[in-house]
Every structure is written in structure tokens, then in C-alpha cells.
Design an enzyme around this catalytic site. Structure first.
Site, PDB file in Angstrom:
ATOM      1  N   TYR A  50      -4.201  -2.122  -4.166  1.00 20.69           N
ATOM      2  CA  TYR A  50      -3.190  -1.073  -4.149  1.00 20.69           C
ATOM      3  C   TYR A  50      -3.295  -0.158  -5.358  1.00 20.69           C
ATOM      4  O   TYR A  50      -2.857   1.000  -5.300  1.00 20.69           O
ATOM      5  CB  TYR A  50      -1.791  -1.674  -4.002  1.00 20.69           C
ATOM      6  CG  TYR A  50      -1.492  -1.922  -2.544  1.00 20.69           C
ATOM      7  CD1 TYR A  50      -1.103  -0.883  -1.717  1.00 20.69           C
ATOM      8  CD2 TYR A  50      -1.680  -3.175  -1.977  1.00 20.69           C
ATOM      9  CE1 TYR A  50      -0.894  -1.081  -0.360  1.00 20.69           C
ATOM     10  CE2 TYR A  50      -1.469  -3.390  -0.628  1.00 20.69           C
ATOM     11  CZ  TYR A  50      -1.070  -2.332   0.183  1.00 20.69           C
ATOM     12  OH  TYR A  50      -0.877  -2.524   1.521  1.00 20.69           O
ATOM     13  N   HIS A  96       3.953  -6.518  -2.748  1.00 17.04           N
ATOM     14  CA  HIS A  96       2.616  -6.925  -2.294  1.00 17.04           C
ATOM     15  C   HIS A  96       2.131  -8.184  -3.002  1.00 17.04           C
ATOM     16  O   HIS A  96       0.999  -8.608  -2.799  1.00 17.04           O
ATOM     17  CB  HIS A  96       1.621  -5.784  -2.507  1.00 17.04           C
ATOM     18  CG  HIS A  96       1.781  -4.672  -1.523  1.00 17.04           C
ATOM     19  ND1 HIS A  96       1.536  -4.834  -0.176  1.00 17.04           N
ATOM     20  CD2 HIS A  96       2.198  -3.386  -1.676  1.00 17.04           C
ATOM     21  CE1 HIS A  96       1.774  -3.688   0.447  1.00 17.04           C
ATOM     22  NE2 HIS A  96       2.183  -2.803  -0.432  1.00 17.04           N
TER      23      HIS A  96
END
Length: 755
Positions: free
Chosen positions: A283, A436
Site C-alpha cells: 500500500y 490493512h
């Protein structure tokens, strides 16, 4: 023939007249507004410089030609703007995604090549979107916490506006005043307002989603010189109406009440001073594009902000950190939610490397990465890279052993990568990593020559593949991939760290105990986790040893110390790739299909075989990519060995069928798991010869285990013994230690010794 000739002459005359009229309009627009477009990723001076050098800068010229062919093909195919209806990977989703990518590329082509067909294409597409957008309701797919209009989530709508803003900047002066007013009134301002004030739960966060939203609003604000929108982008919305217990699309909680928000907050909070992004490299790669492209635009339009100096130059550090978080082949280590195979060859990293080089002091090591990427940005930064490569200024990007601190102040754990010539040991002891994040404190993965040896599962998602959940996260991401049992770390009583609760995990982090890589013969990293299980302290120390006493020289030594105030069951899994060759213990394959447990990820593991551990040493030998590996572990007769495979309770075959084995200790308070992981030998399928297929480690033994010290011995097949001793309670480099173990005296300075 004569008629055709006259038609041609008349056509040229009309075209020239139209061009002259358009040029006069541009001149009027420029003089009226004192225009300075383009000014986001391209500048007038930059365009002039690029045009002057075309044909003499091979990598830039090559990229330009490839982009031209791509965009020309799309122009010939015609504009297509479907009514939105699909999830990721579906036709409408992918078409709108293609549109914003092509818009941006057409914009730079117009500026560099000075060919109006690209401006016409952009204008016409924008006009079609301006017709469509006011008529759109929320996207028909209702899964997202923040539904978009063009896409199923606001995140993708923001992607569209980030790229479209760059195209608008490139044709801004070419458009008439009336055209600009129409586009801004019916498309760009409503689009920016929808992303921001109509979706505060999306816009006012610290998360990669919000970064995209902030940058989308900020980019279009810079084009339009709209200070109100720019302030929203930089500092967020002035509202406290966001509920703190709303869940996002990834299962995390939105926590924006009384929290700094906006682009600058997203620089302050997720990034550590080392440039590590708390969500992990997958990410970080995704977020680096909006971070850096907006920084480039701010540097061009608002240089007084000195954005590349913000937080001690964290954006440039972040690019270096991200490159160091990749393996030998450039693939990012799959920390937290991460798709394997994502690498620094992605378009986001092309942009990141070029911008970091241009604005970060022209570090010539970045040129070697750019050379491998074999493409550049078609802007000032790409020109800098292309010129550096042309002028033979390239230096290799050397990846050393490194620790990257986590947390806004660098005090929330870290991730360490220890390297030698072939092996890369990745040790994770970070904070949760926002929504996440996975529940895997003190986990590790191991790579040999760029290939996974002991793996982290990554995410359970087929990104942008419509057949699998619309390309979105699958439920197995929560029930398996995030759970502790999916990782190579200790699980207590079949329960995930922090009980698998985000609100608990997000408040805690592991702590570094020591990191010492000064001696390449023995590189050591050690960390503690005291909150994953109340009443239990986890302390894992990992070494990358390079010792000629052993056949292949290199091996990993793993000491995992568990101390608790109660009796527990401890599981330590190892997920390997390849084919089992041999084990030095008898195991019983299971004829009845059963799972290892019923929750916390255990429900997804088939039990393939069971065994009692050997009295002293377990050895597990396998072959992968024509290299042999052996795990040697000090075991007790009461320990249990469980062979497992992922894929249970998986009716849609969403999970890979990966093998693993687990060392289990029952009814235990304190335990020391001691393991060596050794690559050794090779097999050639051509010659059909195997070389050094057996481990050179004959025995590994715990010779001392107390609160203060852990000591192990490693004996090779030639009966040569090495000893490693760790002080568990004092990591001071100057501390002196004296111990007697088995009537032998040991004296050393510092937290450990290897001899």
C-alpha cells in the site's frame, strides 16, 4: 486528381485558419488570466526544454513513442463512457480506469508534441463526462462504506480526478473560457465536492484512501486556482460528524474524530521518520503516486510550502525505504495486505523514482532502478532521469541490511531486513498497520536469490479479477490471511494476537530489543511483544549467520522465547514452498479429512499428517527451485508435529493450497523454540545430479534457558560446535557478561556472543 488536389489545398487552408483562430483564443485566455499552465507535472520551461532535446534522449524518446502509439490507438477507437455498474475488473470499471490513464497521457502528448488532436480528444471526453456526471446517482454496487459515482468506491473516483486534473492542466489554456467554465461547473467542482464534503467518512481519515481523496481535490484545486478546495485538501474538512465506529471496506475502523486530517496529516501519521509507511510496502507503493504527484504539483505551484522538506524530507526517504522493501528481483515483500508479485516495475514506482531523483538531490543509484524499469515520466522528472542515464551517471542501488522504524515518531516497532549475498530475512515487529494490518507480531519470511523459502501468505484477493468477488477483498482475507496462524509466528491457545481485534491491535506495537549488523558473519535482530496475549511475553531473536564451518556457509538461527504466567498451548508454524524430501521422524498421514480447529484461521487448515517430535532434534528437509533446505529444531518428546495445508472450509477455492508444518507445545508456561533454517546444495534436472542434499547441521541444542540468558549450540556434521548466547534482559552494547555453562566459562561484551 486535380479535384482532389484542390480539396486538399482548401482543407489545409481551413485547418490553418482554424488553428490561427484557436491560437488567438489561447492568447486572449492567457493575457486575460496571466495563465501559467501547464504547472502541475509539466511547466512551460520544462516543456520547452523537453522539446529542445527530443531525439537525443533515448529512454525518454522510447517512452514517448510507446505512449504515443497507445494513445493514438485509443483515439482511433473512439471515446467510450459507459453507465457505471460493475465492481473492480468489470467492463465499466475498467473502461473508466482506462479513460483516466489515457487522459493523462494525452495531456502530456499535447504539450510535448504540440498536436491538437490530443487536446481535442481530452476536451471531447471531458464534455461527455460533464454530460454524464450530473445525472449519476451513487454507484449501484452497495458494498463500500463510501460509494463513488463512476466507480463502486470513492477511492477509484479519486483516482480518476487525480489523473484527469493533469490532463485538464495540460489543455487549460487551449480551451475557451466558456469551455472551462462549463467543465468546472458541471464536472470538476461537483466531483471535488462529492469526494470531500459529501463523503467526510472517506475524505477525513488517515489512510491511503483519504490520501487519494485529498490529492484529487488538491490537484483540481491547483489547476483552477481554487484556494478553498486546496485548503480542504491540505488540512481536511472542518467537521466532527464522523462516527468513530464505522467500518471501512477493509474491515478496519474509521477513527477521524478529533484527529488531524488532510494531506499533511497523511504525511505526518502513517510515515515514520525513516520513510516506512505503516500499512506496508504494497500500500505504500499504491499511495506513493498521489503523495509524490501532488508534491510535485505543489512544488511547481506553491514552492513556498517546501513540501519536499516536510517532516525532514520524508517523501524522498519513503522512496528509498520502499525500494529497500523489495527482494532481489524487485518484488515487494508481502507485509500485511499485499498481493505477491507487485514490484518496483509498477507505474507508481516509475513516477516515484523519477520524482525522488529530480527533487531529492539526483541520487545516481536511482538511475539503476530507472534503467531496469525502462521507462520514464513524460515530464521534467523523466527528462532528468533520461539525461542522467544518457550521461552514464548510473550507480548500482545497493540493498544493505536495514531497519525501518514504524510510527510517526519512529517509536512503534520496526521492520528489519537482514541480507547477505543470497539470503534476505524479513522480520516484522511493527504497529498494526491501520485497517490493512495483520495480526502477526514477530513474524518473518525468508528469501533465497529472490525466491520465497518460508512465506507470508499475503492477502486473500484477486485484484481486479471480476470472477473473484468483483476483484475485491474476499471473506477469507479476514478469516485466514489476517489471522496469526497464517504467519510464521507463535499462536497461543489457537487464538490470534490481540484476539484478532483491530481496536486492540491498533493500540499496541512490538518493541525492538536489538539490531546489530556490524559483523557480516553474524547479523542479529531481536524484538519483544508484550501485549498480544495478556500475561505472556514473546521475545524472538533471529540471526543471519555466514560461517564457513557449514557447507553452504549461510543459515538462519531463530530463538523464540515465550514466558507466561499460565499454562498454554503454543503453535509455531512454518509455511514452506516446494516438495518434502525427508523428515527424521515418523509421521502418520490422515485418512480422514479434518481441520485443525474451528476459528481464528485454524478452520482453513487441513490436517495432513501427525507425529510425535523426536527426543532431541527435528529435521525437516525439502526441495524448492532446485535448492535443498532443512529446518533443524530442538524438540522435546512431548512436542507434537502437525503437517497442514491451506484450503479447508473454502468452498469457492479462494485460497492457495500451501503446505506447512507446526511445532506444538502443550501445557507449557515458558518455552524456548530454537530453530535453524539452512539452504544447502542443488539439484539439476538436466544432469539429474543432486549435490549436498543433506543438511550440514547435525544437532542444535538448548544449553541454557533462564530469564536472563538463552544459550544454544549448533554442531555440524564434522562435529564442530558453535555457541550463541543472548542476554534477554540487557541490550546495552557496553555491558560485560560472564557465564558458566556445562563447566565452561563464557565472557563477552554486548547483548550477545557467537563463537
Amino acid at each position: 486528381m486535380v479535384l482532389k488536389k484542390y480539396v486538399f489545398i482548401i482543407s489545409v487552408f481551413i485547418l490553418s485558419a482554424c488553428k490561427n483562430d484557436k491560437a488567438e483564443t489561447i492568447a486572449e485566455n492567457t493575457s486575460d488570466k496571466n495563465s501559467s499552465h501547464p504547472s502541475l507535472i509539466l511547466t512551460k520551461e520544462g516543456v520547452k526544454d523537453i522539446r529542445a532535446k527530443l531525439g537525443t534522449i533515448p529512454l525518454f524518446d522510447k517512452t514517448l513513442e510507446a505512449v504515443k502509439q497507445e494513445v493514438d490507438a485509443e483515439i482511433n477507437a473512439g471515446i467510450e463512457i459507459p453507465i457505471p455498474k460493475d465492481f473492480s475488473g468489470g467492463y465499466t470499471h475498467e473502461q473508466h480506469k482506462k479513460n483516466f490513464l489515457i487522459l493523462q497521457k494525452a495531456g502530456v502528448l499535447f504539450q510535448i508534441l504540440d498536436d491538437e488532436k490530443y487536446a481535442v480528444y481530452i476536451r471531447d471526453m471531458f464534455m461527455e463526462y460533464a454530460k454524464l456526471y450530473p445525472t449519476l446517482p451513487l454507484h449501484p454496487q452497495e458494498r463500500s462504506y463510501a460509494r463513488g459515482k463512476l466507480f463502486w468506491q470513492c477511492l477509484n473516483d479519486s483516482n480518476w480526478l487525480v489523473y484527469a486534473s493533469q490532463a485538464y492542466d495540460c489543455i487549460y489554456d487551449w480551451l475557451s473560457k466558456e469551455e472551462r467554465e462549463h467543465l468546472e461547473k458541471d464536472l470538476f467542482i461537483p466531483f471535488a465536492n462529492f469526494i470531500s464534503k459529501e463523503n467526510p467518512q472517506f475524505f477525513n481519515r488517515v489512510h491511503n484512501h483519504s490520501t487519494w481523496g485529498n490529492v484529487a481535490v488538491g490537484m483540481i484545486a491547483l489547476v483552477m486556482d481554487n484556494d478553498d478546495l486546496l485548503n480542504k485538501a491540505l488540512y481536511g474538512l472542518k467537521t466532527d460528524s464522523i462516527a468513530a465506529d464505522v467500518k471501512d471496506d477493509d474491515g478496519g475502523f474509521i477513527k477521524s474524530k478529533n484527529q488531524k486530517v488532510g494531506f499533511l496529516a497523511n504525511l505526518d501519521e502513517p510515515f515514520s521518520p525513516d520513510g516506512y509507511y505503516t500499512e506496508g510496502p504494497y500500500y505504500q507503493r499504491y499511495a506513493m503516486y498521489p503523495f509524490l504527484i501532488f508534491a510535485q504539483a505543489l512544488e511547481n505551484k506553491k514552492p513556498e510550502l517546501k513540501i519536499f522538506e516536510y517532516k525532514d524530507g520524508v517523501l524522498i526517504k519513503a522512496v528509498d525505504a520502499l525500494l529497500n522493501l523489495s527482494d532481489k528481483d524487485g518484488d515487494f515483500f508481502p507485509i500485511n495486505d499485499a498481493q505477491k508479485g507487485m514490484s518496483y516495475y509498477s507505474r507508481e514506482l516509475v513516477t516515484a523514482v523519477d520524482i525522488a531523483y529530480h527533487y531529492g538531490g539526483k541520487n545516481s543509484e536511482l538511475l539503476s532502478i530507472a534503467k531496469k524499469q525502462d521507462k520514464v515520466n513524460l515530464d521534467d522528472t523523466g527528462l532528468s532521469i533520461a539525461l542522467g542515464i544518457k550521461n552514464n551517471e548510473v550507480k548500482p542501488f545497493t540493498k544493505e541490511s536495514i531497519t525501518l522504524k514504524d510510527g510517526p515518531n519512529g517509536k512503534q516497532g520496526a521492520i528489519s531486513i537482514i541480507r547477505n549475498s543470497n539470503l534476505e530475512l524479513v522480520y516484522k515487529y511493527t504497529s498494526q498497520g491501520l485497517s490493512h494490518g495483520h495480526y502477526d507480531k514477530l513474524s518473518f519470511s525468508l528469501y533465497n536469490d529472490g525466491k520465497e523459502v518460508l512465506q507470508d501468505y499475503g492477502l486473500a484477493r484477486f485484484v481486479n479479477i471480476e470472477q473473484k468477488g468483483g476483484g475485491n477483498y474476499l471473506k477469507e482475507n479476514t478469516t485466514w490471511a489476517k489471522q496469526t496462524i497464517a504467519h510464521n509466528t507463535i499462536i497461543q491457545n489457537e487464538t490470534s494476537h490481540f484476539n484478532g481485534k483491530y481496536e486492540i491491535g491498533s493500540k499496541n506495537h512490538s518493541n525492538e530489543y536489538l539490531f546489530n549488523v556490524e559483523n557480516k558473519k553474524v547479523q542479529v535482530v531481536s524484538a519483544k511483544e508484550e501485549n498480544a496475549y495478556p500475561g505472556t511475553i514473546l521475545h524472538r531473536t533471529m540471526l543471519l549467520v555466514n560461517d564457513t564451518t557449514f557447507i553452504n556457509h549461510s543459515f538462519v538461527l531463530d530463538l523464540y522465547n515465550v514466558s507466561s504466567n499460565a499454562l498454554n498451548k503454543y503453535d509455531l508454524p512454518f509455511y514452506y514452498s516446494g516438495q518434502l524430501m525427508q523428515a527424521n521422524f515418523k509421521y502418520q498421514q490422515q485418512s480422514e479429512i479434518k481441520t485443525l480447529g474451528s476459528s481464528n484461521g485454524y478452520q482453513h487448515l487441513f490436517v495432513k499428517a501427525l507425529a510425535d517430535a523426536p527426543k532431541n532434534n527435528l529435521q525437516f528437509n525439502w526441495l524448492d527451485n532446485n535448492v535443498f533446505y532443512t529446518i533443524t529444531s530442538a524438540t522435546l518428546p512431548t512436542d507434537k508435529i502437525i503437517f497442514v495445508e491451506t484450503g479447508a472450509n473454502d468452498p469457492e477455492f479462494n485460497l492457495r493450497r500451501d503446505p506447512g508444518f507446526i511445532i506444538r507445545k502443550n501445557n507449557t508456561k515458558n518455552a524456548l523454540f530454537v530453530t535453524a533454517i539452512e539452504p544447502h546444495g542443488t539439484y539439476s534436472p538436466v544432469s539429474e545430479f543432486s549435490v549436498n542434499s543433506y543438511s550440514s547441521i547435525a544437532e542444535i541444542k538448548t544449553i541454557l534457558s533462564t530469564k536472563d540468558y538463552s544459550a544454544v549450540s549448533i554442531t555440524n556434521i564434522n562435529k564442530e560446535t558453535k555457541t550463541f548466547i543472548l542476554c534477554n534482559t540487557n541490550s546495552n552494547k557496553e555491558a560485560k557478561h560472564t557465564l558458566k555453562i556445562n563447566n565452561k566459562d563464557y565472557n563477552w561484551v554486548g547483548p550477545f556472543m557467537y563463537n
